[in-house]
Enzyme design. Structure first.
Site, PDB file in Angstrom:
ATOM      1  N   CYS A 127       3.040  -4.876   6.777  1.00  0.00           N
ATOM      2  CA  CYS A 127       2.781  -4.614   5.362  1.00  0.00           C
ATOM      3  C   CYS A 127       4.015  -4.046   4.665  1.00  0.00           C
ATOM      4  O   CYS A 127       5.024  -3.727   5.286  1.00  0.00           O
ATOM      5  CB  CYS A 127       1.616  -3.645   5.210  1.00  0.00           C
ATOM      6  SG  CYS A 127       0.042  -4.304   5.773  1.00  0.00           S
ATOM      7  N   HIS A 184       0.828  -1.212   0.000  1.00  0.00           N
ATOM      8  CA  HIS A 184       0.000   0.000   0.000  1.00  0.00           C
ATOM      9  C   HIS A 184       0.859   1.258   0.000  1.00  0.00           C
ATOM     10  O   HIS A 184       2.087   1.198   0.147  1.00  0.00           O
ATOM     11  CB  HIS A 184      -0.937  -0.009   1.209  1.00  0.00           C
ATOM     12  CG  HIS A 184      -0.235  -0.048   2.531  1.00  0.00           C
ATOM     13  ND1 HIS A 184       0.377   1.060   3.092  1.00  0.00           N
ATOM     14  CD2 HIS A 184      -0.051  -1.056   3.415  1.00  0.00           C
ATOM     15  CE1 HIS A 184       0.903   0.730   4.259  1.00  0.00           C
ATOM     16  NE2 HIS A 184       0.670  -0.553   4.479  1.00  0.00           N
TER      17      HIS A 184
END
Length: 200
Positions: free
Chosen positions: A176, A160
């Site tokens: 992440c 992301h």
């Protein structure tokens, strides 16, 4: 050297690397010659795989094919590589990585969902570690996932963007992989449902 100057110098380096690294290469123009230090990827042996610094890579040591395209997230060099299925597109982006081994997951997964303007909610484990965090953040400039997110088949794992560009190039995530917003927007456009992902 002052702290401010060191930070500026590092930021300039990361920005320069981003500008250089995100340049696309067509397959004929990118020298994909093997070098003496490269060996086949072995998920059980971090010492024998290629651990060179941020630089262009060949996809063949990591994937058997480029079906649906391929994304390689290399935690050692803090870089994300993308190859299109027909090899006409190659991209290299600087990334953030997890802050600790406990938050790190490695192996093979794939893109299962793409969201432009994602919302964010901390996982139960994040809430335990950081009870002061809000339970939900809507899409917008303060969202920790930035402008775009690629959801992986592992629960809670994403590639992301970020609202805090200081995180890129550092151990700064809760598991992440983070990219600059302009880079995740580009990768978002290339990747599709089923794009294979390898995190090493």
């Amino acid at each position: 050297m002052t702290r401010a100057f060191r930070g500026l110098d590092r930021r300039s380096f990361v920005t320069s690397a981003a500008a250089l690294g995100a340049v696309g290469f067509s397959a004929p123009g990118l020298a994909q010659t093997p070098d003496a230090g490269r060996v086949q990827y072995d998920p059980n042996d971090d010492q024998t795989r290629n651990i060179s610094s941020f630089r262009a890579q060949d996809w063949k040591p990591y994937f058997t094919s480029l079906r649906n395209g391929a994304i390689l997230c290399d935690y050692t060099s803090r870089a994300v590589h993308y190859w299109s299925e027909d090899e006409s597109i190659y991209r290299l982006y600087p990334s953030s990585i997890p802050v600790s081994a406990e938050l790190t997951r490695k192996g093979r997964t794939e893109v299962i969902k793409k969201v432009e303007g994602p919302s964010w909610a901390p996982t139960p484990d994040m809430r335990k570690r950081n009870p002061e965090w809000p339970p939900f953040v809507p899409p917008g400039p303060d969202n920790p996932l930035g402008t775009h997110a690629l959801y992986l088949s592992w629960q809670y794992y994403r590639i992301h963007g970020t609202h805090d560009t200081r995180k890129i190039g550092r151990k700064s995530s809760n598991g992440c992989v983070g990219l600059y917003n302009e880079h995740i927007k580009e990768l978002f456009g290339y990747a599709k449902i089923g794009t294979q992902v390898l995190i090493i």
